[in-house]
Enzyme design. Structure first.
Site, PDB file in Angstrom:
ATOM      1  N   CYS A   1     136.698  55.651 -42.924  1.00  0.00           N
ATOM      2  CA  CYS A   1     137.389  56.778 -43.568  1.00  0.00           C
ATOM      3  C   CYS A   1     138.845  56.773 -43.151  1.00  0.00           C
ATOM      4  O   CYS A   1     139.254  56.045 -42.246  1.00  0.00           O
ATOM      5  CB  CYS A   1     136.734  58.115 -43.190  1.00  0.00           C
ATOM      6  SG  CYS A   1     136.956  58.578 -41.452  1.00  0.00           S
TER       7      CYS A   1
ATOM      8  N   PRO B   1     138.718  49.157 -35.288  1.00  0.00           N
ATOM      9  CA  PRO B   1     140.085  49.695 -35.342  1.00  0.00           C
ATOM     10  C   PRO B   1     140.028  51.224 -35.282  1.00  0.00           C
ATOM     11  O   PRO B   1     139.939  51.909 -36.303  1.00  0.00           O
ATOM     12  CB  PRO B   1     140.601  49.203 -36.705  1.00  0.00           C
ATOM     13  CG  PRO B   1     139.369  49.065 -37.541  1.00  0.00           C
ATOM     14  CD  PRO B   1     138.242  48.702 -36.611  1.00  0.00           C
TER      15      PRO B   1
ATOM     16  N   ASP C   1     136.340  55.353 -36.521  1.00  0.00           N
ATOM     17  CA  ASP C   1     136.542  54.006 -37.041  1.00  0.00           C
ATOM     18  C   ASP C   1     137.337  54.128 -38.345  1.00  0.00           C
ATOM     19  O   ASP C   1     136.836  54.685 -39.334  1.00  0.00           O
ATOM     20  CB  ASP C   1     135.178  53.348 -37.278  1.00  0.00           C
ATOM     21  CG  ASP C   1     135.288  51.880 -37.685  1.00  0.00           C
ATOM     22  OD1 ASP C   1     136.371  51.473 -38.148  1.00  0.00           O
ATOM     23  OD2 ASP C   1     134.276  51.155 -37.551  1.00  0.00           O
ATOM     24  N   HIS C   2     138.547  53.598 -38.340  1.00  0.00           N
ATOM     25  CA  HIS C   2     139.417  53.766 -39.503  1.00  0.00           C
ATOM     26  C   HIS C   2     138.923  52.974 -40.706  1.00  0.00           C
ATOM     27  O   HIS C   2     139.447  53.139 -41.822  1.00  0.00           O
ATOM     28  CB  HIS C   2     140.852  53.345 -39.155  1.00  0.00           C
ATOM     29  CG  HIS C   2     141.888  54.285 -39.683  1.00  0.00           C
ATOM     30  ND1 HIS C   2     141.884  54.750 -40.986  1.00  0.00           N
ATOM     31  CD2 HIS C   2     142.967  54.848 -39.092  1.00  0.00           C
ATOM     32  CE1 HIS C   2     142.917  55.548 -41.159  1.00  0.00           C
ATOM     33  NE2 HIS C   2     143.594  55.635 -40.036  1.00  0.00           N
ATOM     34  N   ARG C   3     137.928  52.110 -40.515  1.00  0.00           N
ATOM     35  CA  ARG C   3     137.380  51.375 -41.650  1.00  0.00           C
ATOM     36  C   ARG C   3     136.488  52.261 -42.520  1.00  0.00           C
ATOM     37  O   ARG C   3     136.341  52.027 -43.719  1.00  0.00           O
ATOM     38  CB  ARG C   3     136.569  50.171 -41.161  1.00  0.00           C
ATOM     39  CG  ARG C   3     137.389  49.118 -40.430  1.00  0.00           C
ATOM     40  CD  ARG C   3     136.489  48.052 -39.839  1.00  0.00           C
ATOM     41  NE  ARG C   3     135.574  48.614 -38.831  1.00  0.00           N
ATOM     42  CZ  ARG C   3     134.667  47.894 -38.171  1.00  0.00           C
ATOM     43  NH1 ARG C   3     134.545  46.582 -38.418  1.00  0.00           N
ATOM     44  NH2 ARG C   3     133.888  48.462 -37.274  1.00  0.00           N
TER      45      ARG C   3
END
Length: 474
Positions: free
Chosen positions: A448, A267, A444-446
């Site tokens: 940070c 994501p 990658d929004h997972r």
């Protein structure tokens, strides 16, 4: 008595299941030493010279230059212990022996580049048969007996149950995806082995048949419409050209697979900022001027940006990580192995500068130059193209300002750099012409949130605008 050993295409690592034969380095009848390179192949990663683990006389080669072979398919056979043409013929023992597991005197068991016994390579020479055996030896050489290919599927062939000769799981998966019945195919490989090329051909034929059926069904409607609007001179017009189909394989296929996996699993989000690079360009000019005309290689802009990235990753280690989806864990990586995108004739590749966090700008620049030259000549090894933890993408060389980079899976971020060009800019409260660059960070929004990503990008931009900021971390 000679023993004929079969050498199969080895697993070249990194999950590769096939390779294309680029160039044979030996001929039938040549004498080879243990670990001597015998063929140059192209994988989805790089060009690789494959050494043979046996020493003896080459009695047969399987696969023409330009053809693809799956891992585990026969590559060549070697008569071990042969001292003349008659002993080199595989007919002496009636069948090819099984490959030893390694450690015996007949071969090293090492088949990857950079590995082996270190035995000196023998000078290539061709074994020429005596006149009296001239008619018999070639036949024996060209048709060595060997074990039948592994049958991994069973189906009805020609009205009876029998094995379907398929070795590669990639071939079986490709056939399933396109609903191709392997039982109806005739393999072009050794002993009828079904290769990927056979499945690709069946897919093309199925597509052409579907297209022909669609065109036939549409012909009455097209003819009626043409009668109403077309002039008589249009009757002799040529038929429309069919679409060109280009197989996604080799480097292009590997890039497609990695980018698709990145988009489906990660994501990602992108943030960007414009930065005044005037001071950075002035600092680079001063560095190169200080080195003098013979003071060594010049420091490139890419090397300076790479050094800025390593400093930024030290402050924001969240972006130098990967995600273990099975364990649902973020893995923080201890070192920075910096990848950089390089466009070559073979396609886009990403060489990796190892331990970039321990290097200065000059060292990083020298390694980038070395890897770039290897990339252009197609000599990068798989190890030099894997293991990156963060990627720097300088698409400004293509004359574009900005982009939204796709993360190089399984990394967590990529920094994109646009072209540096003169633009109007407010400098010290006044309008001036400055050297401006756009920086884009996809993350990658997972691993940070936007605050961390923004902090990383802002620090990079600050170092670009005021290179003295970087001195704090040196």
């Amino acid at each position: 008595m000679a023993q004929v050993l079969e050498f199969k295409l080895p697993d070249l690592g990194e999950g590769l299941t096939e390779a294309e034969i680029v160039r044979w380095l030996v001929e039938v009848g040549d004498v080879v030493a243990i670990d001597q390179p015998v063929v140059e192949v192209e994988t989805a990663k790089a060009m690789v010279e494959v050494p043979c683990p046996y020493g003896g006389v080459v009695t047969a080669r399987f696969g023409e230059e330009g053809s693809e072979l799956p891992v585990g398919a026969p590559l060549l056979t070697v008569a071990v212990g042969a001292t003349d043409a008659s002993s080199a013929a595989p007919g002496d023992d009636g069948a090819a022996a099984e490959e030893p597991s390694g450690g015996s005197g007949s071969g090293s068991g090492n088949v990857l580049v950079g590995y082996g016994t270190g035995a000196p390579a023998a000078r290539r020479r061709r074994i020429r048969p005596e006149r009296s055996t001239a008619s018999a030896a070639p036949a024996a050489v060209s048709a060595p007996s060997r074990p039948a290919p592994v049958a991994v599927a069973v189906g009805e062939v020609n009205g009876r149950q029998g094995p379907v000769a398929v070795v590669s799981p990639l071939v079986r998966r490709l056939a399933r995806q396109h609903e191709i019945d392997l039982r109806g195919l005739t393999g072009s490989g050794p002993d009828g082995l079904i290769l990927r090329a056979d499945v690709d051909s069946a897919i093309r034929q199925a597509g052409q048949a579907t297209e022909a059926a669609t065109r036939t069904a549409a012909e009455p409607v097209v003819a009626e419409a043409s009668t109403a609007v077309a002039s008589p001179s249009a009757a002799g017009a040529a038929a429309p050209a069919t679409a060109e189909r280009i197989p996604l394989r080799g480097v292009r296929g590997a890039v497609a697979d990695k980018l698709s996996r990145s988009r489906s699993e990660i994501p990602d989000a992108t943030c960007w900022v414009d930065a005044d690079a005037t001071e950075l360009m002035a600092a680079r000019a001063a560095m190169n001027a200080a080195s003098g005309p013979s003071g060594g290689p010049k420091v490139s802009v890419l090397a300076l940006l790479a050094r800025i990235c390593t400093a930024a990753l030290a402050r924001y280690p969240e972006l130098n990580s990967t995600v273990d989806t099975a364990a649902r864990e973020i893995v923080r990586l201890p070192g920075v192995h910096l990848g950089f995108a390089a466009q070559t004739e073979r396609g886009l590749v990403v060489p990796v500068v190892r331990d970039a966090h321990t290097r200065n700008a000059e060292s990083i620049g020298a390694e980038i130059a070395r890897l770039t030259e290897l990339a252009r000549t197609g000599k990068l090894s798989p190890a030099q193209l894997t293991g990156g933890t963060f990627t720097l993408n300088n698409y400004g060389v293509f004359g574009v300002d900005g982009s939204t980079p796709i993360i190089n899976h399984p990394e967590a971020a990529m920094l994109g750099v646009g072209r540096i060009m003169p633009k109007p800019w407010v400098h010290h409260g006044e309008l001036a012409v400055r050297q401006v660059v756009q920086l884009s960070l996809t993350f990658d929004h997972r691993v940070c949130d936007g605050g961390t990503a923004g902090g990383f990008l802002r620090y990079v931009a600050d170092c670009v605008e005021q290179p003295a900021v970087l001195l704090r971390t040196l």
